[in-house]
Write an enzyme that holds these catalytic residues in place. Structure first.
Site, PDB file in Angstrom:
ATOM      1  N   LYS A 279       3.251   4.203  18.669  1.00 60.68           N
ATOM      2  CA  LYS A 279       3.201   5.632  18.326  1.00 60.68           C
ATOM      3  C   LYS A 279       3.388   6.512  19.559  1.00 60.68           C
ATOM      4  O   LYS A 279       3.973   7.595  19.480  1.00 60.68           O
ATOM      5  CB  LYS A 279       1.877   5.932  17.607  1.00 60.68           C
ATOM      6  CG  LYS A 279       1.840   5.303  16.207  1.00 60.68           C
ATOM      7  CD  LYS A 279       0.450   5.263  15.623  1.00 60.68           C
ATOM      8  CE  LYS A 279       0.467   4.727  14.200  1.00 60.68           C
ATOM      9  NZ  LYS A 279      -0.867   4.505  13.642  1.00 60.68           N
TER      10      LYS A 279
ATOM     11  N   ASP B 181      -0.283  -0.900  17.992  1.00 56.87           N
ATOM     12  CA  ASP B 181       0.091   0.150  17.044  1.00 56.87           C
ATOM     13  C   ASP B 181       0.129   1.518  17.750  1.00 56.87           C
ATOM     14  O   ASP B 181       1.058   2.304  17.561  1.00 56.87           O
ATOM     15  CB  ASP B 181      -0.924   0.163  15.895  1.00 56.87           C
ATOM     16  CG  ASP B 181      -0.573   1.188  14.833  1.00 56.87           C
ATOM     17  OD1 ASP B 181       0.409   0.973  14.111  1.00 56.87           O
ATOM     18  OD2 ASP B 181      -1.268   2.220  14.754  1.00 56.87           O
TER      19      ASP B 181
ATOM     20  N   THR C  70       0.830  -1.216   0.000  1.00 59.04           N
ATOM     21  CA  THR C  70       0.000   0.000   0.000  1.00 59.04           C
ATOM     22  C   THR C  70       0.862   1.263   0.000  1.00 59.04           C
ATOM     23  O   THR C  70       0.731   2.127  -0.873  1.00 59.04           O
ATOM     24  CB  THR C  70      -0.903   0.002   1.258  1.00 59.04           C
ATOM     25  OG1 THR C  70      -1.616  -1.231   1.303  1.00 59.04           O
ATOM     26  CG2 THR C  70      -1.885   1.155   1.237  1.00 59.04           C
TER      27      THR C  70
ATOM     28  N   GLY D 269      -3.648   5.262   5.318  1.00 55.70           N
ATOM     29  CA  GLY D 269      -4.049   5.267   3.913  1.00 55.70           C
ATOM     30  C   GLY D 269      -2.851   5.525   3.019  1.00 55.70           C
ATOM     31  O   GLY D 269      -1.862   6.132   3.425  1.00 55.70           O
TER      32      GLY D 269
ATOM     33  N   ILE E 223      -0.146  13.337   8.829  1.00 59.03           N
ATOM     34  CA  ILE E 223      -0.073  14.549   9.669  1.00 59.03           C
ATOM     35  C   ILE E 223       1.390  14.858   9.994  1.00 59.03           C
ATOM     36  O   ILE E 223       2.121  13.968  10.426  1.00 59.03           O
ATOM     37  CB  ILE E 223      -0.829  14.346  11.007  1.00 59.03           C
ATOM     38  CG1 ILE E 223      -2.282  13.952  10.756  1.00 59.03           C
ATOM     39  CG2 ILE E 223      -0.762  15.595  11.873  1.00 59.03           C
ATOM     40  CD1 ILE E 223      -3.043  13.581  12.028  1.00 59.03           C
TER      41      ILE E 223
ATOM     42  N   GLY F  77      -6.801  -0.399   2.923  1.00 56.63           N
ATOM     43  CA  GLY F  77      -5.343  -0.261   3.136  1.00 56.63           C
ATOM     44  C   GLY F  77      -4.991   0.471   4.420  1.00 56.63           C
ATOM     45  O   GLY F  77      -3.866   0.915   4.585  1.00 56.63           O
TER      46      GLY F  77
HETATM   47  N1  LIG Z   1      -1.229   1.358   5.579  1.00 60.33           N
HETATM   48  C1  LIG Z   1      -1.158   2.508   6.248  1.00 60.33           C
HETATM   49  O1  LIG Z   1      -2.079   3.326   6.239  1.00 60.33           O
HETATM   50  C2  LIG Z   1       0.087   2.856   6.987  1.00 60.33           C
HETATM   51  C3  LIG Z   1       1.131   1.970   7.108  1.00 60.33           C
HETATM   52  N2  LIG Z   1       2.253   2.333   7.799  1.00 60.33           N
HETATM   53  C4  LIG Z   1       3.372   1.409   7.902  1.00 60.33           C
HETATM   54  O2  LIG Z   1       3.957   1.274   6.616  1.00 60.33           O
HETATM   55  C5  LIG Z   1       4.508  -0.033   6.477  1.00 60.33           C
HETATM   56  C6  LIG Z   1       3.925  -0.692   5.235  1.00 60.33           C
HETATM   57  O3  LIG Z   1       2.537  -0.792   5.395  1.00 60.33           O
HETATM   58  P1  LIG Z   1       1.586  -1.205   4.168  1.00 60.33           P
HETATM   59  O4  LIG Z   1       2.121  -0.655   2.917  1.00 60.33           O
HETATM   60  O5  LIG Z   1       0.212  -0.868   4.604  1.00 60.33           O
HETATM   61  O6  LIG Z   1       1.771  -2.782   4.202  1.00 60.33           O
HETATM   62  P2  LIG Z   1       1.600  -3.800   2.983  1.00 60.33           P
HETATM   63  O7  LIG Z   1       1.475  -5.151   3.585  1.00 60.33           O
HETATM   64  O8  LIG Z   1       0.542  -3.322   2.062  1.00 60.33           O
HETATM   65  O9  LIG Z   1       3.003  -3.671   2.219  1.00 60.33           O
HETATM   66  C7  LIG Z   1       4.202  -4.229   2.641  1.00 60.33           C
HETATM   67  C8  LIG Z   1       4.856  -4.818   1.412  1.00 60.33           C
HETATM   68  O10 LIG Z   1       6.176  -5.232   1.713  1.00 60.33           O
HETATM   69  C9  LIG Z   1       6.366  -6.535   1.179  1.00 60.33           C
HETATM   70  N3  LIG Z   1       7.429  -7.195   1.930  1.00 60.33           N
HETATM   71  C10 LIG Z   1       7.389  -7.663   3.183  1.00 60.33           C
HETATM   72  N4  LIG Z   1       8.586  -8.205   3.515  1.00 60.33           N
HETATM   73  C11 LIG Z   1       9.364  -8.086   2.424  1.00 60.33           C
HETATM   74  C12 LIG Z   1      10.707  -8.479   2.105  1.00 60.33           C
HETATM   75  N5  LIG Z   1      11.466  -9.099   2.992  1.00 60.33           N
HETATM   76  N6  LIG Z   1      11.202  -8.195   0.880  1.00 60.33           N
HETATM   77  C13 LIG Z   1      10.443  -7.571  -0.036  1.00 60.33           C
HETATM   78  N7  LIG Z   1       9.161  -7.177   0.196  1.00 60.33           N
HETATM   79  C14 LIG Z   1       8.634  -7.439   1.406  1.00 60.33           C
HETATM   80  C15 LIG Z   1       5.008  -7.200   1.332  1.00 60.33           C
HETATM   81  O11 LIG Z   1       4.876  -8.311   0.509  1.00 60.33           O
HETATM   82  P3  LIG Z   1       3.733  -9.434   0.901  1.00 60.33           P
HETATM   83  O12 LIG Z   1       2.425  -8.733   0.953  1.00 60.33           O
HETATM   84  O13 LIG Z   1       3.830 -10.430  -0.199  1.00 60.33           O
HETATM   85  O14 LIG Z   1       4.146  -9.959   2.239  1.00 60.33           O
HETATM   86  C16 LIG Z   1       4.101  -6.055   0.907  1.00 60.33           C
HETATM   87  O15 LIG Z   1       3.988  -5.986  -0.489  1.00 60.33           O
HETATM   88  C17 LIG Z   1       4.189  -0.769   7.782  1.00 60.33           C
HETATM   89  O16 LIG Z   1       5.284  -0.650   8.639  1.00 60.33           O
HETATM   90  C18 LIG Z   1       3.008   0.012   8.343  1.00 60.33           C
HETATM   91  O17 LIG Z   1       2.924  -0.060   9.743  1.00 60.33           O
HETATM   92  C19 LIG Z   1       2.382   3.570   8.390  1.00 60.33           C
HETATM   93  C20 LIG Z   1       1.384   4.477   8.296  1.00 60.33           C
HETATM   94  C21 LIG Z   1       0.148   4.187   7.612  1.00 60.33           C
HETATM   95  N1  LIG Z   2      -2.764   0.683  10.708  1.00 63.55           N
HETATM   96  C1  LIG Z   2      -2.420   2.032  11.008  1.00 63.55           C
HETATM   97  C2  LIG Z   2      -1.748   2.663   9.850  1.00 63.55           C
HETATM   98  C3  LIG Z   2      -1.123   3.936  10.154  1.00 63.55           C
HETATM   99  O1  LIG Z   2      -0.286   4.105  11.018  1.00 63.55           O
HETATM  100  C4  LIG Z   2      -3.663   2.807  11.355  1.00 63.55           C
HETATM  101  O2  LIG Z   2      -4.758   2.312  11.073  1.00 63.55           O
HETATM  102  O3  LIG Z   2      -3.531   3.896  11.915  1.00 63.55           O
END
Ligand SMILES: NC(=O)C1=CN([C@@H]2O[C@H](COP(=O)(O)OP(=O)(O)OC[C@H]3O[C@@H](n4cnc5c(N)ncnc54)[C@H](OP(=O)(O)O)[C@@H]3O)[C@@H](O)[C@H]2O)C=CC1
Ligand SMILES: N[C@@H](CC=O)C(=O)O
Length: 386
Positions: free
Chosen positions: A193, A189, A10, A290, A124, A175
């Site tokens: 934070k 989580d 995401t 998001g 934010i 997401g």
């Molecule tokens: N979603 C949100 O709104 C927010 C997320 N975050 C943080 O951002 C980070 C990512 O979140 P998000 O994008 O939602 O998560 P996702 O699961 O959508 O994305 C993570 C991606 O990383 C891949 N991945 C995991 N391990 C490996 C590896 N060893 N090598 C290569 N690729 C890898 C996963 O693959 P696969 O799916 O195949 O495992 C997946 O495609 C997290 O730490 C989350 O806490 C922070 C703020 C907001």
């Molecule tokens: N899963 C978290 C993503 C952002 O930090 C949330 O819902 O706040």
């Protein structure tokens, strides 16, 4: 600046989308040159690799953006990047909360930046604001809604009568949720934070095992209705306060009076408040989870690494006054009003109020001019977004 993104889910795809498709002038020199993804995804994009060494050993890469999540191998990849003299930007609160001290020391040692704005409060600018507030004030208190998923769930349960599990599923589809959503609904989580925010605000490492953390998962619709009867709304709050002898912190549902700002924060939005001795309370509000809001915070960190010299204002954008918004206005006047664009006329306590049809500002200006009443009162029936 050349960037590598680790993890193409995401948030990783959001960062790629902003850098590759947005036209902002500040982004002209930023380029994503490599993406680390799993082997099965290598065909999605020609810059994808499944070998981290391709990134570490590429001397042209200045900055690694970690969006994989989890503790390992994120910890190993972040430390290796800084040892290879690459800046690191991450959204991963789990790894930041656990290893922040070590990461900051490593960044100093290797003369690179380690930035993590997106880890707390999504889009934010909370971490940057805490740092700025702290330049002048001692911060004594911080609290807020720090989880978008749980706030999305509470909003739907409270205002639409939806069922917990059904809304959690929707938050996952959008997401917002963590890979394991128990982090969102059991409070880990928010604990992360609160730990990160406290480090920035109070210059200390607090221990999440020390303070209470109550899950949201047990809430039901009768609980929601019980607090409604008391004119209160349940919100999932994280807080940390310094006192004379130390600190206290909590992660738990709070039953807030309906007229508080926090009680009216809905959907995936977060709100974070700090207290400083001269500034008093300062609140920051926006989307806490998001794809694009979080990616935006990451891109801001990338741009901060470049530290612009001079001003970003060059007046090169020539905009003409061109009102297109249609708004409804209320006009109070004792003079005659042309009723063509008036929806309703109402007498109230001896005064006459005219409510207009939706109109652009230029029509309003003409209408008010035609009334020719220096004592007229004009107000917009505001409907701000968000
Ligand atoms: N979603 C949100 O709104 C927010 C997320 N975050 C943080 O951002 C980070 C990512 O979140 P998000 O994008 O939602 O998560 P996702 O699961 O959508 O994305 C993570 C991606 O990383 C891949 N991945 C995991 N391990 C490996 C590896 N060893 N090598 C290569 N690729 C890898 C996963 O693959 P696969 O799916 O195949 O495992 C997946 O495609 C997290 O730490 C989350 O806490 C922070 C703020 C907001
Ligand atoms: N899963 C978290 C993503 C952002 O930090 C949330 O819902 O706040």
């Amino acid at each position: 600046m050349k960037i590598a993104i680790l993890g193409f889910g995401t948030i990783g795809t959001g960062v790629y989308e902003i850098i590759s498709t947005y036209k902002a002038k500040s982004l002209a020199d930023v380029e994503v040159v490599k993406v680390l993804d799993l082997p099965q995804n290598k065909d999605k994009l020609d810059i994808i690799t499944d070998n981290y060494d391709d990134i570490l050993q590429d001397k042209s890469i200045d900055c690694v953006v970690e969006t994989m999540g989890g503790l390992h191998p994120a910890y190993e990849f972040i430390t290796a990047a800084m040892k290879a003299k690459k800046h690191v930007v991450t959204a991963n609160k789990a790894v930041v909360a656990k290893y922040m001290e070590e990461f900051i020391a490593l960044a100093l040692e290797n003369k690179v930046r380690f930035l993590f704005e997106a880890s707390t409060g999504g889009g934010i600018p909370w971490i940057a604001s805490l740092e700025k507030a702290k330049r002048v004030d001692d911060i004594s208190e911080l609290y807020g809604i720090f989880n978008g998923t749980s706030n999305y769930i509470l909003d739907a349960m409270t205002n639409q009568g939806k069922d917990f599990d059904e809304v959690l599923k929707k938050a996952q589809e959008l997401g917002y949720a963590e890979a394991d959503p128990s982090a969102d609904i059991d409070g880990y989580d928010v604990q992360n934070k609160v730990v990160i925010s406290s480090a920035v605000a109070y210059n200390t490492k607090i221990n999440m095992e020390d303070f209470p953390c109550y899950s949201l998962r047990t809430i039901n619709s009768i609980d929601i209705n019980y607090f409604k009867k008391l004119n209160r709304t349940i919100k999932y709050i994280g807080e940390a306060v310094v006192n004379h002898t130390g600190y206290e912190a909590y992660v738990m549902p709070n039953a807030l009076a309906n007229d508080t700002v926090e009680a009216n924060v809905n959907s995936n939005f977060n709100i974070a408040t700090l207290y400083g001795q001269s500034i008093g309370p300062l609140k920051f509000y926006g989307q806490g989870a998001g794809k694009l809001p979080t990616a935006n915070a990451i891109v801001q960190d990338i741009l901060d690494i470049q530290s612009p010299i001079g001003s970003l204002i060059d007046f090169s954008n020539k905009l003409a006054y061109q009102p297109t918004q249609e708004n409804v206005y209320v006009i109070r006047s004792t003079n005659t009003v042309d009723m063509t664009n008036i929806e309703t006329k109402e007498e109230f306590e001896g005064q006459t109020y005219y409510t207009t049809k939706p109109m652009v500002a230029s029509t309003l200006v003409e209408l008010v001019k035609s009334i020719d009443d220096s004592q007229a009162f004009v107000a917009k029936l505001a409907a701000f977004k968000g």
